[in-house]
Design a protein around this motif. Structure first.
Motif, mmCIF file in Angstrom:
data_model
loop_
_atom_site.group_PDB
_atom_site.id
_atom_site.type_symbol
_atom_site.label_atom_id
_atom_site.label_comp_id
_atom_site.label_asym_id
_atom_site.label_seq_id
_atom_site.Cartn_x
_atom_site.Cartn_y
_atom_site.Cartn_z
ATOM 1 N N SER A 2 0.845 -1.192 0.000
ATOM 2 C CA SER A 2 0.000 0.000 0.000
ATOM 3 C C SER A 2 0.878 1.239 0.000
ATOM 4 O O SER A 2 2.101 1.161 0.165
ATOM 5 C CB SER A 2 -0.920 0.009 1.231
ATOM 6 O OG SER A 2 -1.721 -1.160 1.269
ATOM 7 N N THR A 3 0.219 2.382 -0.171
ATOM 8 C CA THR A 3 0.946 3.651 -0.210
ATOM 9 C C THR A 3 0.410 4.583 0.862
ATOM 10 O O THR A 3 -0.798 4.790 0.980
ATOM 11 C CB THR A 3 0.799 4.322 -1.588
ATOM 12 O OG1 THR A 3 1.363 3.466 -2.589
ATOM 13 C CG2 THR A 3 1.543 5.652 -1.611
ATOM 14 N N ASP A 29 6.062 3.963 0.557
ATOM 15 C CA ASP A 29 5.608 2.616 0.228
ATOM 16 C C ASP A 29 5.591 1.787 1.512
ATOM 17 O O ASP A 29 6.570 1.776 2.263
ATOM 18 C CB ASP A 29 6.558 1.990 -0.800
ATOM 19 C CG ASP A 29 5.999 0.723 -1.410
ATOM 20 O OD1 ASP A 29 5.609 -0.176 -0.637
ATOM 21 O OD2 ASP A 29 5.936 0.623 -2.654
ATOM 22 N N SER A 30 4.500 1.110 1.780
ATOM 23 C CA SER A 30 4.373 0.360 3.038
ATOM 24 C C SER A 30 5.317 -0.828 3.123
ATOM 25 O O SER A 30 5.481 -1.413 4.189
ATOM 26 C CB SER A 30 2.925 -0.117 3.220
ATOM 27 O OG SER A 30 2.580 -1.043 2.198
ATOM 28 N N SER A 31 5.950 -1.196 2.012
ATOM 29 C CA SER A 31 6.912 -2.292 2.047
ATOM 30 C C SER A 31 8.304 -1.816 2.465
ATOM 31 O O SER A 31 9.183 -2.633 2.759
ATOM 32 C CB SER A 31 7.010 -2.968 0.672
ATOM 33 O OG SER A 31 7.579 -2.085 -0.291
ATOM 34 N N GLN A 62 -3.289 10.033 3.884
ATOM 35 C CA GLN A 62 -3.973 8.821 3.421
ATOM 36 C C GLN A 62 -3.179 7.613 3.931
ATOM 37 O O GLN A 62 -2.035 7.404 3.543
ATOM 38 C CB GLN A 62 -4.052 8.804 1.895
ATOM 39 C CG GLN A 62 -4.858 9.961 1.305
ATOM 40 C CD GLN A 62 -4.869 9.930 -0.205
ATOM 41 O OE1 GLN A 62 -4.570 8.911 -0.837
ATOM 42 N NE2 GLN A 62 -5.213 11.061 -0.819
ATOM 43 N N PRO A 64 -3.950 3.709 4.357
ATOM 44 C CA PRO A 64 -4.903 2.603 4.173
ATOM 45 C C PRO A 64 -4.734 1.466 5.182
ATOM 46 O O PRO A 64 -5.627 0.640 5.328
ATOM 47 C CB PRO A 64 -4.605 2.122 2.746
ATOM 48 C CG PRO A 64 -3.188 2.526 2.503
ATOM 49 C CD PRO A 64 -2.982 3.805 3.253
ATOM 50 N N LEU A 65 -3.599 1.409 5.878
ATOM 51 C CA LEU A 65 -3.359 0.351 6.854
ATOM 52 C C LEU A 65 -3.669 0.852 8.260
ATOM 53 O O LEU A 65 -3.817 2.042 8.492
ATOM 54 C CB LEU A 65 -1.904 -0.114 6.779
ATOM 55 C CG LEU A 65 -1.456 -0.694 5.435
ATOM 56 C CD1 LEU A 65 0.041 -0.924 5.431
ATOM 57 C CD2 LEU A 65 -2.206 -1.980 5.127
ATOM 58 N N ASN A 135 -2.779 -7.377 10.204
ATOM 59 C CA ASN A 135 -3.218 -6.308 9.283
ATOM 60 C C ASN A 135 -2.912 -4.920 9.844
ATOM 61 O O ASN A 135 -3.796 -4.083 10.004
ATOM 62 C CB ASN A 135 -4.717 -6.444 8.984
ATOM 63 C CG ASN A 135 -5.055 -7.778 8.364
ATOM 64 O OD1 ASN A 135 -4.336 -8.274 7.501
ATOM 65 N ND2 ASN A 135 -6.141 -8.386 8.828
#
Length: 497
Positions: A2-3, A29-31, A62, A64-65, A135
């Motif tokens: 996710s971003t 970047d969530s990674s 923003q 998302p996680l 999550n």
């Protein structure tokens, strides 16, 4: 994958004149394993709190996680660790034990009261708890605090095998091991680097060299403009005297030409004033271009050498809780005037417990002989969450020289606009500086410092090294940073089982 996207973020605390973030934009970047760095007080922890939605702000984030913050707050610290953790998050026991084994922590500590765990054990158990969640996206704030060298390596190995996160740390070696991107909060902007701390440090040094060259050029130009402005001002004042002429002049220049000379002088003075103002305008513009590189000033310390040659002598000290075995093998050491003695050893062996015993606050049982004359002691605590209120009230409550206290806070890099904040509203780095500046302002013959480097950036660490080498105080210290201990010439006493 996710971003996380930050757009036009603007935020500052109400009592601060300057904003922490102004129209900031960032995409993460969530990674990524992102290291968040910057001087204390620049807003590292605040940025994490903004991502958590703790503060109102202008702009848009923003995310998302589900963000989860480390360290979690443990309110029931007198409970067994297992039950204290259940107050914070839902987890299965087997999941927690799995993570504890991965981070090299004996699951048996779950059945000890949380408050009896060492700082390193608390750090590890809270990290294990963090990664039982599902999550989520970890926001990890200073995970190396209270950890010895072996413990830091355990945590580094642990995080190397985890997915993306944001981590705040001042430990350069640790960041090099666990991160692949670096976000630096600098004075005027957020700067993102692709690479670990070493990459950031290399590129930052190149940028600093360029800025230093620009600063030298700008300062040279400012000096030239100031000289020109001063010359114009002096010339303007000398022209003004022409209106009346010299007292010795008679006839044509002294009285009858004053109208003509006065008009001419007025026009000349007006032109010179305009030129002078343009000079000062240019100076202001040039000075506004200066990038304030980090200034590191010398700290002060209210150390008073004792008349006693020996300030501490411990013979065969043994500490334990209730029916448990001794924390360490019988310990003997002494602290002579003008020496720094460091207690070393792995987390949980009882280094802080020795300090508590010396201060009369150890909650367990002790045996051995302590010889200590009546001397003034200044203590830097490992935990100082009860420091609260305004700086002035805090100084009065601790009988500090307010001027010396604020002066050291400023030299440690605390911005003046933070001085108006309540201590409990400050970042952990700022609160650590309050605790440290308190000790430096106290008149003392013996300093007892428990992990003083926690939350301090590399600039502050160098300041402390220089201060201790200069003042050569009598000190008993607990610290895991071997480079620091070597630089200050500490005599190391290892606690062993």
């Amino acid at each position: 994958m996710s971003t996380i996207k930050i757009t036009h973020l603007t935020f500052g605390f109400d009592k601060q004149v300057e904003l922490l973030f102004e129209d900031a934009n960032l995409t993460i970047d969530s990674s990524w394993k992102l290291g968040l760095v910057g001087r204390n007080g620049r807003g590292k922890t605040t940025l994490l709190q903004l991502l958590l939605g703790k503060y109102a702000y202008q702009g848009e984030i923003q995310f998302p996680l589900r963000p989860v913050y480390f360290p979690a707050t443990i309110s029931e610290q007198d409970q067994l660790t297992y039950y204290a953790l259940l107050e914070v998050a839902d987890f299965e026991l087997w999941e927690l034990e799995r993570e504890m084994n991965l981070i090299q922590l004996d699951p048996q500590v779950l059945w000890q009261p949380y408050q009896t765990l060492s700082g390193g054990e608390q750090t590890k158990v809270l990290l294990a708890l963090l990664f039982t969640q599902e999550n989520f996206f970890p926001l990890i704030d200073e995970p190396t605090n209270h950890l010895d060298l072996q413990g830091r390596q355990h945590v580094a190995n642990y995080l190397q095998h985890k997915d993306g996160f944001i981590v705040v740390s001042h430990d350069r070696q640790f960041l090099n091991q666990v991160t692949d991107h670096t976000l630096a909060i600098e004075k005027s902007q957020l700067v993102l680097y692709q690479g670990n701390f070493a990459t950031y440090e290399e590129q930052k040094e190149l940028r600093d060299e360029f800025e230093l060259a620009q600063n030298r050029k700008i300062k040279k130009e400012v000096s030239r403009l100031k000289r020109t402005a001063a010359e114009k001002a002096e010339w303007s004042r000398s022209r003004e005297t022409e209106k009346y002429g010299k007292p010795s002049e008679k006839g044509s220049g002294g009285i009858f030409d004053t109208g003509f000379i006065g008009a001419r002088a007025a026009r000349t003075m007006k032109r010179s004033k305009n030129i002078e103002q343009r000079m000062y305008d240019q100076i202001e513009v040039k000075e506004g271009l200066l990038k304030d590189l980090e200034d590191v000033d010398r700290l002060t310390m209210s150390y008073h050498p004792s008349r006693h040659a020996q300030l501490l002598k411990m013979e065969n000290l043994s500490l334990h809780y209730k029916e448990q075995e001794a924390l360490f093998a019988p310990l003997s050491f002494e602290v002579q005037r003008g020496t720094i003695v460091a207690l070393t050893g792995p987390n949980g062996i009882g280094k802080s417990s020795v300090l508590h015993y010396l201060l009369g606050t150890f909650a367990g049982q002790a045996s051995g002989e302590l010889l200590r004359p009546n001397v003034k002691i200044s203590y830097v605590r490992q935990n100082y969450e009860n420091n609260r209120g305004t700086l002035q009230d805090f100084a009065e409550a601790n009988q500090l020289d307010y001027s010396a206290f604020l002066n050291n806070l400023r030299k440690l890099g605390m911005e003046r606009n933070v001085f108006q904040n309540q201590i409990e509203e400050m970042s952990m780095g700022q609160r650590k500086k309050v605790e440290l500046a308190k000790s430096l302002a106290q008149e003392a013959e013996l300093y007892i410092w428990d992990e003083p480097l926690n939350y301090l950036d590399v600039f502050n660490q160098k300041q402390l090294e220089d201060l201790l080498l200069q003042k050569q105080p009598t000190m008993l210290i607990v610290e895991h940073d071997q480079t620091f201990l070597k630089n200050i010439g500490a005599q190391q006493i290892a606690l062993k089982k």
